[in-house]
Design an enzyme around this catalytic site. Sequence first.
Site, PDB file in Angstrom:
ATOM      1  N   HIS A  53     -13.850 129.618  85.579  1.00 15.44           N
ATOM      2  CA  HIS A  53     -14.988 128.732  85.317  1.00 15.44           C
ATOM      3  C   HIS A  53     -14.658 127.313  85.764  1.00 15.44           C
ATOM      4  O   HIS A  53     -13.517 127.022  86.131  1.00 15.44           O
ATOM      5  CB  HIS A  53     -15.424 128.785  83.852  1.00 15.44           C
ATOM      6  CG  HIS A  53     -14.441 128.227  82.872  1.00 15.44           C
ATOM      7  ND1 HIS A  53     -13.213 128.786  82.625  1.00 15.44           N
ATOM      8  CD2 HIS A  53     -14.502 127.123  82.064  1.00 15.44           C
ATOM      9  CE1 HIS A  53     -12.570 128.077  81.714  1.00 15.44           C
ATOM     10  NE2 HIS A  53     -13.321 127.055  81.361  1.00 15.44           N
ATOM     11  N   HIS A  55     -14.415 124.201  84.478  1.00 14.44           N
ATOM     12  CA  HIS A  55     -13.840 123.073  83.734  1.00 14.44           C
ATOM     13  C   HIS A  55     -12.591 122.512  84.443  1.00 14.44           C
ATOM     14  O   HIS A  55     -11.792 123.272  84.990  1.00 14.44           O
ATOM     15  CB  HIS A  55     -13.505 123.493  82.305  1.00 14.44           C
ATOM     16  CG  HIS A  55     -14.728 123.635  81.445  1.00 14.44           C
ATOM     17  ND1 HIS A  55     -14.758 124.388  80.291  1.00 14.44           N
ATOM     18  CD2 HIS A  55     -15.975 123.111  81.580  1.00 14.44           C
ATOM     19  CE1 HIS A  55     -15.975 124.312  79.753  1.00 14.44           C
ATOM     20  NE2 HIS A  55     -16.723 123.558  80.515  1.00 14.44           N
ATOM     21  N   ASP A  57      -9.712 121.436  83.524  1.00 17.18           N
ATOM     22  CA  ASP A  57      -8.361 121.917  83.187  1.00 17.18           C
ATOM     23  C   ASP A  57      -8.077 123.285  83.821  1.00 17.18           C
ATOM     24  O   ASP A  57      -6.965 123.799  83.724  1.00 17.18           O
ATOM     25  CB  ASP A  57      -8.126 121.950  81.666  1.00 17.18           C
ATOM     26  CG  ASP A  57      -9.056 122.886  80.922  1.00 17.18           C
ATOM     27  OD1 ASP A  57     -10.274 122.859  81.181  1.00 17.18           O
ATOM     28  OD2 ASP A  57      -8.567 123.663  80.062  1.00 17.18           O
ATOM     29  N   HIS A  58      -9.067 123.850  84.509  1.00 17.09           N
ATOM     30  CA  HIS A  58      -8.896 125.132  85.214  1.00 17.09           C
ATOM     31  C   HIS A  58      -9.007 124.971  86.728  1.00 17.09           C
ATOM     32  O   HIS A  58      -8.696 125.899  87.461  1.00 17.09           O
ATOM     33  CB  HIS A  58      -9.944 126.144  84.726  1.00 17.09           C
ATOM     34  CG  HIS A  58      -9.816 126.439  83.265  1.00 17.09           C
ATOM     35  ND1 HIS A  58      -9.378 127.651  82.781  1.00 17.09           N
ATOM     36  CD2 HIS A  58     -10.032 125.661  82.173  1.00 17.09           C
ATOM     37  CE1 HIS A  58      -9.344 127.608  81.452  1.00 17.09           C
ATOM     38  NE2 HIS A  58      -9.729 126.405  81.060  1.00 17.09           N
ATOM     39  N   HIS A 109     -19.087 130.488  77.129  1.00 15.23           N
ATOM     40  CA  HIS A 109     -18.334 129.223  77.184  1.00 15.23           C
ATOM     41  C   HIS A 109     -18.948 128.333  78.270  1.00 15.23           C
ATOM     42  O   HIS A 109     -19.245 127.164  78.034  1.00 15.23           O
ATOM     43  CB  HIS A 109     -16.871 129.531  77.456  1.00 15.23           C
ATOM     44  CG  HIS A 109     -15.982 128.338  77.593  1.00 15.23           C
ATOM     45  ND1 HIS A 109     -15.682 127.509  76.545  1.00 15.23           N
ATOM     46  CD2 HIS A 109     -15.333 127.827  78.678  1.00 15.23           C
ATOM     47  CE1 HIS A 109     -14.876 126.545  76.974  1.00 15.23           C
ATOM     48  NE2 HIS A 109     -14.649 126.724  78.265  1.00 15.23           N
ATOM     49  N   ASP A 131     -11.472 131.029  79.305  1.00 18.22           N
ATOM     50  CA  ASP A 131     -11.770 130.483  77.976  1.00 18.22           C
ATOM     51  C   ASP A 131     -12.842 131.295  77.249  1.00 18.22           C
ATOM     52  O   ASP A 131     -13.589 130.752  76.428  1.00 18.22           O
ATOM     53  CB  ASP A 131     -12.246 129.026  78.093  1.00 18.22           C
ATOM     54  CG  ASP A 131     -11.111 128.068  78.464  1.00 18.22           C
ATOM     55  OD1 ASP A 131      -9.955 128.513  78.561  1.00 18.22           O
ATOM     56  OD2 ASP A 131     -11.407 126.869  78.647  1.00 18.22           O
ATOM     57  N   HIS A 169      -5.439 129.494  77.114  1.00 11.17           N
ATOM     58  CA  HIS A 169      -4.898 128.478  76.199  1.00 11.17           C
ATOM     59  C   HIS A 169      -4.046 129.128  75.108  1.00 11.17           C
ATOM     60  O   HIS A 169      -4.323 130.239  74.665  1.00 11.17           O
ATOM     61  CB  HIS A 169      -6.022 127.685  75.512  1.00 11.17           C
ATOM     62  CG  HIS A 169      -6.773 126.776  76.437  1.00 11.17           C
ATOM     63  ND1 HIS A 169      -6.386 125.467  76.662  1.00 11.17           N
ATOM     64  CD2 HIS A 169      -7.872 126.995  77.203  1.00 11.17           C
ATOM     65  CE1 HIS A 169      -7.236 124.904  77.521  1.00 11.17           C
ATOM     66  NE2 HIS A 169      -8.150 125.813  77.867  1.00 11.17           N
TER      67      HIS A 169
HETATM   68 ZN   LIG Z   1      -9.756 125.554  79.197  1.00  5.99          ZN
HETATM   69 ZN   LIG Z   2     -13.256 125.795  79.575  1.00  5.54          ZN
END
Ligand SMILES: [Zn+2]
Ligand SMILES: [Zn+2]
Length: 258
Positions: A53, A55, A57-58, A109, A131, A169
Amino acid sequence: MQLTPLPAFADNYIWLLHSQQQVLAVDPGDGQAVLDWLQQHPGLRLETILVTHHHPDHTGGLALLVQATGARVWGPAAEPLPVPHSPLSDGQHLQACGLDWQVMAVPGHTAGHLAYWAQVPEQAPVLLCGDTLFSGGCGRLFEGSPAQMLHSLQRLAALPADTRVCCAHEYTLANLRFARAAEPDNAAVVAHEALCLRLRAQGLPTLPARLGTELHINPFLRSHLPSVRAALHSQTGQLADSDAQVFAQLREWKNGFQ
Ligand SMILES: [Zn+2]
Ligand SMILES: [Zn+2]
């Protein structure tokens, strides 16, 4: 096939899979961390990147990794990524790291979130779920509805029980504290928490989780059960009239849980 959770930021894992020389990286939020790992593993070559996805942090490391390695990026057709990528959607298959990956749409998410599942010769299958599903919990609903997330989790829960669940995570201990509140009489939660506390005390990941274990400990895979509904009722004082409403109340409770 080797499976490595590479820690990044405060609590992310960038999953790295390799068989022979080819490496597959999943959700590389930190490109430098992957380059450092590759440097420590001479002879291995980053060939493919899978994204679950959009985001940051990915996806934050995509540009650096594509520039440094020329790796091919696959990701959700329905989400914007910072680099050009081969678009995937539900039901498609892709070949990477010598494995046949089944693409599953798991909205909730984010709206276009994908998960990837593959059978592995002579090993347990692997699920890359970003996530969406965490050990003992699930992702927050940023873009999807509770009904969508519930359906997504039900699809993942129907995969083979020996599936190794590679979550993005390390949230397991916090999730299990909530799981104890949501199901005070569930001895499997207590036992699993003791195991995970030992792992974390040694600096080890609690992942990958086994899907069969998650079915016993994860309240978000168990919201149809009377035990979870009873605890929810005493917490909220409300009666839900659909499975999606129960799930929504459970997610709300977790959002405010300390
Ligand atoms: Zn994440
Ligand atoms: Zn995420």
